[in-house]
Design a protein around this motif. Structure first.
Motif, PDB file in Angstrom:
ATOM      1  N   UNK A  36      11.800   5.403  -1.545  1.00 41.14           N
ATOM      2  CA  UNK A  36      12.129   6.680  -0.908  1.00 41.14           C
ATOM      3  C   UNK A  36      12.440   7.762  -1.941  1.00 41.14           C
ATOM      4  N   UNK A  37      13.204   7.419  -2.965  1.00 42.42           N
ATOM      5  CA  UNK A  37      13.525   8.385  -4.024  1.00 42.42           C
ATOM      6  C   UNK A  37      12.250   8.873  -4.702  1.00 42.42           C
ATOM      7  N   UNK A  38      11.337   7.935  -4.998  1.00 46.17           N
ATOM      8  CA  UNK A  38      10.093   8.321  -5.675  1.00 46.17           C
ATOM      9  C   UNK A  38       9.257   9.256  -4.809  1.00 46.17           C
ATOM     10  N   UNK A  39       9.228   9.029  -3.492  1.00 48.58           N
ATOM     11  CA  UNK A  39       8.457   9.885  -2.582  1.00 48.58           C
ATOM     12  C   UNK A  39       9.004  11.308  -2.597  1.00 48.58           C
ATOM     13  N   UNK A  45       2.406   7.873   2.796  1.00 50.00           N
ATOM     14  CA  UNK A  45       3.234   6.769   2.309  1.00 50.00           C
ATOM     15  C   UNK A  45       4.483   6.602   3.169  1.00 50.00           C
ATOM     16  N   UNK A  46       5.119   7.707   3.543  1.00 44.05           N
ATOM     17  CA  UNK A  46       6.309   7.652   4.398  1.00 44.05           C
ATOM     18  C   UNK A  46       5.985   7.071   5.770  1.00 44.05           C
ATOM     19  N   UNK A  90       0.834  -1.207   0.000  1.00 47.26           N
ATOM     20  CA  UNK A  90       0.000   0.000   0.000  1.00 47.26           C
ATOM     21  C   UNK A  90       0.869   1.259   0.000  1.00 47.26           C
ATOM     22  N   UNK A  91       1.969   1.259   0.750  1.00 47.88           N
ATOM     23  CA  UNK A  91       2.842   2.427   0.839  1.00 47.88           C
ATOM     24  C   UNK A  91       3.455   2.785  -0.510  1.00 47.88           C
ATOM     25  N   UNK A  92       3.914   1.770  -1.231  1.00 47.80           N
ATOM     26  CA  UNK A  92       4.474   2.019  -2.563  1.00 47.80           C
ATOM     27  C   UNK A  92       3.368   2.465  -3.528  1.00 47.80           C
ATOM     28  N   UNK A 130       8.789   5.501 -11.345  1.00 54.43           N
ATOM     29  CA  UNK A 130       9.532   4.587 -10.477  1.00 54.43           C
ATOM     30  C   UNK A 130       8.569   3.720  -9.671  1.00 54.43           C
ATOM     31  N   UNK A 131       7.527   4.359  -9.139  1.00 58.13           N
ATOM     32  CA  UNK A 131       6.635   3.681  -8.192  1.00 58.13           C
ATOM     33  C   UNK A 131       5.684   2.686  -8.846  1.00 58.13           C
ATOM     34  N   UNK A 132       5.141   3.005 -10.026  1.00 59.01           N
ATOM     35  CA  UNK A 132       4.105   2.149 -10.622  1.00 59.01           C
ATOM     36  C   UNK A 132       4.583   0.729 -10.909  1.00 59.01           C
ATOM     37  N   UNK A 133       5.715   0.544 -11.605  1.00 59.02           N
ATOM     38  CA  UNK A 133       6.170  -0.845 -11.788  1.00 59.02           C
ATOM     39  C   UNK A 133       6.649  -1.476 -10.488  1.00 59.02           C
TER      40      UNK A 133
END
Length: 449
Positions: free
Chosen positions: A79-82, A177-178, A13-15, A114-117
Motif C-alpha cells: 500500500x505504501x509503495x502504491x 493494482x489497488x 500480480x498486484x504487487x 519497495x515493490x520490486x523485491x
C-alpha cells in the motif's frame, strides 16, 4: 501436485504492477531525451539523470527491503509503495523544471524499490517449491512487460500528446493494482527482527552508491574528482566494517562469503548493466544517427522485449525441469554472440537489423538472467532469502543505473555511432567474464554436493 490459488496469483500480480509502473516510466522516458534536452535547454548528460535518479532511488530503497520485509507486513509495504508512486507520478507529470521532475522520479524510484523485491519475496513465500521456477518467471514477466512497452509507449506519446502524458496515463497501473490487490495481497510469513535498523550502515552504502555514479558521470569532462574517489573508498570500507561488527539490522553481508551466491549475483547485475545501457543507447542511436522518429526508436525495443517477457515463464519451467545449467550456459552464449555482432557491425546496422538482433539478445539475456536469479534465491536458507533478494535487487539496480550512465557518457563523448560500438566491445568482455562466473558456480556446486 500443489497448485497456486487464484488469490495468491492475483496478489503477486498486484504487487508486480507497482514495480511494472516504475520501470514503465523509466523506459518510456529514455526515448524522450532528445526532446527534453530542447524543452529544458540542457545537454544529454544532465537529462539522463531523469533515468539515473530513478534507478539510484530504487537502488538505495532496495537496500532496506530485507529489514522492511521483516519489520512490516507485505500488505502495508504494498500500500505504501502504491501511494508513493501515485504522488511521485503526479509531481513528475506537472514538473516545469528539471529539479521538480527529478523529485517525482525519485519518489517513483522509492516506490519501485519497495515493490520490486517484495514481488519475489511474495513468490518465494507463497509458491510451492516445485513451481518456483515458473512463478519466478511469471513475476519477471509482469515486470518485464514494462521495458517491452515502455519505449514504444513513450515514443507514441511524445509524438502525439507530449511527454507529460507519459506520467498521467501511467496512473492507470497503480489504480489497477489497488483494485486487484485490495483483497488478495495478504501478509506473508516473516522472520521478525528485534534489532533496530542500522541507519549508519544504510547511510554509508547510500553515499557509496550515489558518489560512485557521480564520479562516472563526471568523466564526460575528462577529469576525475579524487575527493569523491576518496569518499567512495572510505564509505565502502566503513560499510563493510560496520556490517561485520554492528549489532543492528540492515543487510546480512555473510552472504558475500558464499561462493555460489556471489558467482550468480555478479552475472545478474552485469546482465542488467548491459541491457539498460543498450536500452538508452539504441533509441538515441536510431534518432541521432539513422534519424528515425521517436516512435520508431522506441518501437525498435518492443518486439524483443515483448517476446523475452512472455518467454520468462518458459525459461522458469526449463529451470524446474532441467536445473540451472541449460538456461545459464545457452542463454549466455546467445547473449555473447549478439553483442559481438552489434560491436563488429555497428556502422552497418539499420532499423530492421537492430530489431532482429535485440530480439535474440533479449532471449539469451532473459534465459540466463531468470535461471541465475532463481538459482541464487533457491540456494539460500529461508531465513536469509529476504537479505539475498535485497542484495540481488540492489546490485542489479545500481549496475543498471551505471549502465545508463556509461551509455550516455560514451554517446556524449564519442557520438551515437562510436559510443554504441565501444559499448558493444565492453559488453563482449562482460559476456566472457559472466561465462567464467557461471563455470565457478557449477564447480562450487559440485564441491558442495
Amino acid at each position: 501436485m500443489e497448485k497456486v490459488s487464484l488469490k495468491t496469483a492475483l496478489g503477486i500480480v498486484s504487487v508486480a504492477l507497482v514495480a511494472f509502473s516504475g520501470i514503465m516510466a523509466e523506459t518510456a522516458m529514455n526515448v524522450t531525451f532528445p526532446v527534453l534536452t530542447k524543452v529544458f535547454n540542457t545537454n544529454l548528460n544532465l537529462i539522463q539523470w531523469v533515468t539515473t535518479a530513478y534507478l539510484l532511488a530504487v537502488t538505495v530503497m532496495v537496500t532496506t527491503s530485507a529489514y522492511l520485509t521483516k519489520r512490516f507486513s507485505s500488505r502495508m509495504l504494498w500500500l505504501v509503495s502504491v501511494f508513493i508512486f501515485i504522488i511521485g507520478t503526479l509531481i513528475a507529470g506537472l514538473a516545469n523544471n528539471i529539479p521538480v521532475l527529478l523529485l517525482g522520479r525519485i519518489l517513483e524510484g522509492i516506490s519501485a524499490g519497495i515493490a520490486m523485491p517484495l514481488v519475489f519475496n511474495v513468490v518465494v513465500a507463497t509458491v510451492p517449491h516445485a513451481k518456483i521456477g515458473v512463478w519466478m518467471g511469471l513475476a519477471a514477466l509482469v515486470v518485464s512487460l514494462a521495458p517491452s512497452f515502455g519505449p514504444t509507449y513513450g515514443g507514441v506519446l511524445v509524438d502525439t500528446l507530449g511527454w507529460r502524458s507519459i506520467f498521467f496515463i501511467l496512473l492507470i497501473a497503480p489504480i489497477l493494482s489497488l483494485i486487484l490487490g485490495w483483497r488478495t495481497v495478504v501478509a506473508i510469513e516473516r522472520y521478525p527482527v528485534k534489532q533496530k535498523f542500522d541507519a549508519l550502515a544504510f547511510s554509508l552504502l547510500s553515499i557509496f552508491l550515489i558518489v560512485t555514479l557521480l564520479v562516472v558521470n563526471q568523466l564526460e569532462q575528462g577529469r576525475v574528482n579524487w575527493l569523491l574517489v576518496s569518499i567512495i573508498i572510505v564509505t565502502l570500507v566503513a560499510f563493510i566494517w560496520r556490517g561485520r561488527h554492528s549489532k543492528q539490522s540492515f543487510l546480512d553481508l555473510k552472504l558475500f562469503t558464499e561462493v555460489k551466491f556471489v558467482a550468480l549475483l555478479l552475472p545478474i547485475s552485469l546482465y542488467m548493466f548491459v541491457m539498460l545501457g543498450l536500452n538508452l543507447i539504441i533509441p538515441t542511436f536510431l534518432q541521432e544517427v539513422l534519424h528515425t522518429s521517436s516512435f520508431l526508436a522506441g518501437f525498435s525495443l518492443l518486439p524483443g522485449s515483448l517476446i523475452g517477457a512472455f518467454l520468462n515463464p518458459i525459461f522458469g519451467r526449463v529451470y524446474d525441469l532441467k536445473g540451472a545449467k541449460l538456461p545459464l550456459y545457452v542463454g549466455n552464449w546467445i547473449f555473447t554472440i549478439v553483442v559481438l555482432i552489434m560491436a563488429i557491425w555497428t556502422q552497418h546496422l539499420a532499423l530492421i537489423s537492430i530489431i532482429m538482433l535485440y530480439i535474440v539478445f533479449i532471449i539469451g539475456r532473459n534465459m540466463a538472467f531468470t535461471g541465475a536469479q532463481t538459482a541464487a534465491l533457491v540456494d539460500v536458507p529461508a531465513s536469509e532469502k529476504s537479505d539475498a533478494t535485497a542484495i540481488i535487487q540492489t546490485l542489479q539496480m545500481f549496475m543498471g543505473a551505471l549502465g545508463t550512465t556509461v551509455g550516455a557518457l560514451l554517446q556524449a563523448k564519442l557520438g551515437g555511432l562510436h559510443g554504441f560500438q565501444i559499448f558493444g566491445y565492453l559488453s563482449i568482455i562482460i559476456a566472457i567474464l559472466i561465462l567464467g562466473l557461471i563455470m565457478l558456480y557449477f564447480n562450487a556446486s559440485k564441491k558442495n554436493a
